[in-house]
Design a protein around this motif. Sequence first.
Motif: not given
Ligand SMILES: Cc1ncc(COP(=O)(O)O)c(C=O)c1O
Length: 377
Positions: A207, A237, A239
């Motif tokens: 991840d 992501t 995000s």
């Molecule tokens: C380590 C990690 N993986 C995945 C995500 C998921 O993020 P998103 O669903 O917004 O892509 C987050 C979000 O905080 C994260 O901290």
Amino acid sequence: MHDKHSPAVDCCERAMPGIRGLAPYEPGRPISDIEREYGVSNIIKLASNESPLGPAPGALEAARAALDDIAMYPDGNAFALKQALAARHGVDAEYITLGNGSNDVLDLIARVFLGPGRNAVFSRHAFAVYPLVTVAAGAQVREAAPVAADGDMPYGHDTRAMAEAIDDKTGVVFIANPNNPTGTWLTADALRELFDRIPRHTVIVLDEAYCEYVDDARYPDGSSWLAQYPNLIVTRTFSKAWGLAGLRVGYSVCAPQIADLLNRVRQPFNVNLVAQAAALASLDDAAHMRRAVALNNSEREKLCAGLHALGLHYLPSAANFVCVQVPDSPRVYEALLHAGIIVRPVDGYGLPGFLRVTVGLPEHNQRLLAALEKVLA
Ligand SMILES: Cc1ncc(COP(=O)(O)O)c(C=O)c1O
């Protein structure tokens, strides 16, 4: 659990046992909640690791333009976005699976590779969604002991402990690099050592939600390892560094045979039309993302120096947040809310006494440090 206003709903008793034992994911508290509850204004949210620079201007423009078309379904196969991502990673488009945030992709992976009789391995203080998707899929959690508090990467992933936790029922190993909420990370060498000990029939999820922020030559781009590790799924992501958290776009890069399985359980239109347009346009302005990263990394350094000057202990972070230990953390958290600053307690991650703070704009970080100084005095 019902009161006199709600009827007894007997079918809830028959919810799958794993689901009944789950606690819902607790997001950072929204600004509007704190305004209502605390009667404060001018609130800053440093609780959900969002980018204070927001999206690239071109991404906003594309999102606005896409609104004209929202009577139509989006392209369910997201042709243009997949092509652009494939080019970015040097793979064919069949390697890309899109999600409504990378959380969606993590859930798809759990639904495909986990279930009763299987387990997922991850480190104790790893991202909270791993146990959620594991248990929701009916599988068992096998938590590996973390690096010790006095290690180089305190509370981070101990790759030996993770390898030892794997057994013949392990369907998935989740590795966040860097990890949330610790901010700790693993080098290419440490990861390879772990990957080499993971059987080929077990899926490795790497991840990389915060990969853009890591500024160290020893940090690998996992998506370049797919030929050596065909059981590897790398998740990314939009995000964080790309500033599109509210639109929910994430994706994975993995062997097409795995992507094909993920696509069988994916909702047909899981990434909406506006999100696809904005994500695609943001890729055209990577310079904006790099500015966000540069600002984050210099501000993170200043924030850490400020925390150190206040005599506070924090975990070394390569991401856009810092986990800091404070005396009487519930009181400090509340006092910060009263001062209009939302941070994130991480007791639920097994780190009581720590608060996770997202690196904000320079004035946000200064305000946080000043508020902390006052609270701690
Ligand atoms: C380590 C990690 N993986 C995945 C995500 C998921 O993020 P998103 O669903 O917004 O892509 C987050 C979000 O905080 C994260 O901290």
